[in-house]
Design a protein around this motif. Structure first.
Motif, PDB file in Angstrom:
ATOM      1  N   LEU A 148       0.859  -1.184   0.000  1.00 47.90           N
ATOM      2  CA  LEU A 148       0.000   0.000   0.000  1.00 47.90           C
ATOM      3  C   LEU A 148       0.896   1.235   0.000  1.00 47.90           C
ATOM      4  N   ILE A 149       0.651   2.137  -0.949  1.00 43.60           N
ATOM      5  CA  ILE A 149       1.447   3.362  -1.069  1.00 43.60           C
ATOM      6  C   ILE A 149       0.531   4.562  -0.899  1.00 43.60           C
ATOM      7  N   HIS A 150       0.771   5.350   0.140  1.00 44.23           N
ATOM      8  CA  HIS A 150      -0.014   6.565   0.376  1.00 44.23           C
ATOM      9  C   HIS A 150       0.626   7.751  -0.345  1.00 44.23           C
ATOM     10  N   GLY A 151      -0.221   8.622  -0.889  1.00 41.20           N
ATOM     11  CA  GLY A 151       0.302   9.781  -1.615  1.00 41.20           C
ATOM     12  C   GLY A 151       0.947   9.360  -2.915  1.00 41.20           C
ATOM     13  N   ALA A 152       0.265   8.491  -3.661  1.00 38.06           N
ATOM     14  CA  ALA A 152       0.883   7.821  -4.806  1.00 38.06           C
ATOM     15  C   ALA A 152       1.152   8.737  -6.002  1.00 38.06           C
ATOM     16  N   ALA A 153       0.578   9.943  -6.018  1.00 39.67           N
ATOM     17  CA  ALA A 153       0.826  10.852  -7.141  1.00 39.67           C
ATOM     18  C   ALA A 153       1.933  11.849  -6.834  1.00 39.67           C
ATOM     19  N   ALA A 190      -4.854  -1.211  -7.693  1.00 38.63           N
ATOM     20  CA  ALA A 190      -6.079  -0.673  -7.096  1.00 38.63           C
ATOM     21  C   ALA A 190      -5.780   0.727  -6.590  1.00 38.63           C
ATOM     22  N   VAL A 191      -6.685   1.665  -6.861  1.00 40.92           N
ATOM     23  CA  VAL A 191      -6.491   3.053  -6.443  1.00 40.92           C
ATOM     24  C   VAL A 191      -7.685   3.496  -5.611  1.00 40.92           C
ATOM     25  N   ILE A 192      -7.405   4.043  -4.444  1.00 41.62           N
ATOM     26  CA  ILE A 192      -8.452   4.471  -3.514  1.00 41.62           C
ATOM     27  C   ILE A 192      -8.474   5.991  -3.432  1.00 41.62           C
ATOM     28  N   ASP A 193      -9.648   6.570  -3.639  1.00 38.45           N
ATOM     29  CA  ASP A 193      -9.841   8.011  -3.469  1.00 38.45           C
ATOM     30  C   ASP A 193      -9.979   8.282  -1.971  1.00 38.45           C
ATOM     31  N   TYR A 194      -8.939   8.876  -1.376  1.00 37.73           N
ATOM     32  CA  TYR A 194      -8.953   9.056   0.077  1.00 37.73           C
ATOM     33  C   TYR A 194     -10.000  10.075   0.540  1.00 37.73           C
ATOM     34  N   VAL A 203      -8.929  -2.069   2.897  1.00 36.43           N
ATOM     35  CA  VAL A 203      -7.608  -2.673   2.696  1.00 36.43           C
ATOM     36  C   VAL A 203      -7.249  -3.521   3.908  1.00 36.43           C
ATOM     37  N   GLN A 204      -6.642  -4.668   3.660  1.00 39.59           N
ATOM     38  CA  GLN A 204      -6.195  -5.512   4.778  1.00 39.59           C
ATOM     39  C   GLN A 204      -5.047  -6.422   4.334  1.00 39.59           C
ATOM     40  N   ASP A 205      -4.353  -6.975   5.320  1.00 40.41           N
ATOM     41  CA  ASP A 205      -3.292  -7.976   5.090  1.00 40.41           C
ATOM     42  C   ASP A 205      -2.183  -7.504   4.159  1.00 40.41           C
ATOM     43  N   MET A 206      -1.781  -6.236   4.291  1.00 40.83           N
ATOM     44  CA  MET A 206      -0.680  -5.721   3.481  1.00 40.83           C
ATOM     45  C   MET A 206       0.666  -6.227   4.017  1.00 40.83           C
ATOM     46  N   ASP A 207       1.550  -6.574   3.104  1.00 37.23           N
ATOM     47  CA  ASP A 207       2.905  -6.968   3.509  1.00 37.23           C
ATOM     48  C   ASP A 207       3.757  -5.746   3.843  1.00 37.23           C
ATOM     49  N   PHE A 208       3.417  -4.619   3.190  1.00 35.81           N
ATOM     50  CA  PHE A 208       4.279  -3.442   3.303  1.00 35.81           C
ATOM     51  C   PHE A 208       3.433  -2.199   3.071  1.00 35.81           C
ATOM     52  N   VAL A 209       3.581  -1.211   3.941  1.00 36.14           N
ATOM     53  CA  VAL A 209       2.923   0.081   3.756  1.00 36.14           C
ATOM     54  C   VAL A 209       3.988   1.167   3.687  1.00 36.14           C
ATOM     55  N   LEU A 210       3.937   1.975   2.616  1.00 37.92           N
ATOM     56  CA  LEU A 210       4.802   3.148   2.494  1.00 37.92           C
ATOM     57  C   LEU A 210       3.943   4.388   2.684  1.00 37.92           C
ATOM     58  N   VAL A 224      -4.132  -2.124   8.675  1.00 43.17           N
ATOM     59  CA  VAL A 224      -4.189  -2.782   7.366  1.00 43.17           C
ATOM     60  C   VAL A 224      -2.968  -3.668   7.102  1.00 43.17           C
ATOM     61  N   ILE A 225      -2.035  -3.720   8.057  1.00 52.79           N
ATOM     62  CA  ILE A 225      -0.801  -4.488   7.873  1.00 52.79           C
ATOM     63  C   ILE A 225      -0.942  -5.864   8.529  1.00 52.79           C
ATOM     64  N   ARG A 226      -0.549  -6.885   7.832  1.00 54.28           N
ATOM     65  CA  ARG A 226      -0.618  -8.240   8.396  1.00 54.28           C
ATOM     66  C   ARG A 226       0.408  -8.400   9.520  1.00 54.28           C
ATOM     67  N   GLN A 227       0.224  -9.404  10.335  1.00 52.61           N
ATOM     68  CA  GLN A 227       1.208  -9.747  11.366  1.00 52.61           C
ATOM     69  C   GLN A 227       2.550 -10.035  10.700  1.00 52.61           C
ATOM     70  N   GLY A 228       3.585  -9.359  11.148  1.00 47.88           N
ATOM     71  CA  GLY A 228       4.898  -9.552  10.541  1.00 47.88           C
ATOM     72  C   GLY A 228       5.154  -8.675   9.334  1.00 47.88           C
ATOM     73  N   GLY A 229       4.133  -7.924   8.896  1.00 48.79           N
ATOM     74  CA  GLY A 229       4.304  -6.997   7.783  1.00 48.79           C
ATOM     75  C   GLY A 229       5.105  -5.780   8.224  1.00 48.79           C
ATOM     76  N   ALA A 230       5.393  -4.906   7.256  1.00 48.84           N
ATOM     77  CA  ALA A 230       6.294  -3.787   7.535  1.00 48.84           C
ATOM     78  C   ALA A 230       5.638  -2.445   7.247  1.00 48.84           C
ATOM     79  N   LEU A 231       6.039  -1.453   8.024  1.00 48.75           N
ATOM     80  CA  LEU A 231       5.601  -0.069   7.845  1.00 48.75           C
ATOM     81  C   LEU A 231       6.819   0.829   7.763  1.00 48.75           C
TER      82      LEU A 231
END
Length: 309
Positions: A148-153, A190-194, A203-210, A224-231
């Motif tokens: 998941l990437i926030h501020g993708a533009a 997938a693109v979400i209009d915040y 959103v759920q079970d993300m491996d990585f959130v930026l 939204v990050i899975r157990q063991g996922g990264a932020l």
């Protein structure tokens, strides 16, 4: 005069009004530096944060802001062998880039591919390099990861989306209404209009959130990050205690800089696998407006100063 140039400087912390265009002495390259005639300079969020006095770093007034640039080599230091006068280059300087000329170490300099314009090249350092650093050098993302990437533009986000897709990750991205189609066009799955959808509800079970946004967006990302996922956040300081409670790996951006990353990114852009996006352009004398726009955020791509001596 040949030994003078125009440069933006400020002599105290404050708002955009402290930025002044002045005539100053043109710098001379040290033994392992080159002198670059700057064509374009990137306006990074860190530039105005330093100007505001928000960064815990020593500042020696007067300051020429800016670090990201693209231009043409004007002169080389006595020990420089890998670059020569007349070559088109881009990279990062610690001596200020809001100026007609800057001196730069060869360790943070790379040749600009002919297929990339100066404006686009000036958006690589601090935009593409930050995205590359956090995804690969810090985050070690791999094929198949859900990201998941926030501020993708934004200046970092748009490169992060493309790099993650190039690596084979599944990318979910957040953006404002004006940028949804653009973010889809650069590869987001997938693109979400915040502004109309709460991402944490879909959103759920993300491996990585930026996170490139910070604040409330960062706080809502934990769920939204899975157990063991990264932020990883470049816009805030996530709580270590919260990370331990949630079972999330907290990755601190290293801010390291590798010349090979510059060269790899340039190659990907030259091959058409990655594209930059230049947002609004300003002249050196419009630097205050450029900083005001950067502080408002929510734009697409990188703001550029087009330097004219």
């Amino acid at each position: 005069m040949m030994n003078e140039m125009e440069a933006v400087r400020y002599s105290q912390f404050g708002g955009p009004e402290v930025l002044k265009v002045e005539r100053v002495k043109r710098p001379e390259p040290k033994e392992e530096e080159v002198l670059v005639c700057i064509h374009s300079s990137g306006v990074l969020p860190i530039d105005w944060k330093i100007r505001q006095g928000w960064m815990p770093m020593p500042v020696h007034f007067p300051v020429i802001p800016g670090s990201a640039f693209a231009g043409v080599i004007e002169k080389v230091g006595t020990s420089v062998t890998e670059f020569k006068v007349g070559q088109e280059v881009f990279g990062r300087t610690t001596n200020g880039s809001y100026a007609a000329y800057t001196t730069v170490s060869t360790s943070t300099l790379a040749l600009k591919p002919k297929s990339i314009g100066f404006d686009e090249a000036a958006a690589i350092s601090g935009g593409a390099t930050t995205a590359w650093q956090v995804l690969f050098n810090d985050g070690n993302i791999k094929t198949g990861d859900r990201i998941l990437i926030h501020g993708a533009a934004g200046g970092v986000g748009l490169f992060a989306v493309q790099f993650a897709k190039w690596k084979g990750a599944h990318v979910t991205a957040t953006a404002g209404p004006a940028n949804l189609d653009y973010v889809r066009s650069i590869g987001a799955d997938a693109v979400i209009d915040y502004t109309s959808t709460q991402f944490e509800k879909v959103v759920q079970d993300m491996d990585f959130v930026l996170d490139t946004v910070g604040g409330e967006t960062l706080e809502k990302s934990w769920s939204v990050i899975r157990q063991g996922g990264a932020l990883i956040s470049i816009a805030g300081q996530p709580s270590l205690e919260r990370a331990q409670e949630e079972g999330v790996r907290l990755i601190k951006p290293s801010r390291a800089f590798a010349k090979k990353d510059l060269e790899t990114i340039a190659k990907l852009m030259d091959e058409g696998k990655v594209k930059g996006f230049v947002g609004q352009k300003f002249s050196l004398h419009e630097v205050a407006q450029a900083h005001e726009l950067s502080q408002r955020g929510h734009g697409r791509g990188r703001i550029i100063l087009q330097i004219v001596e």
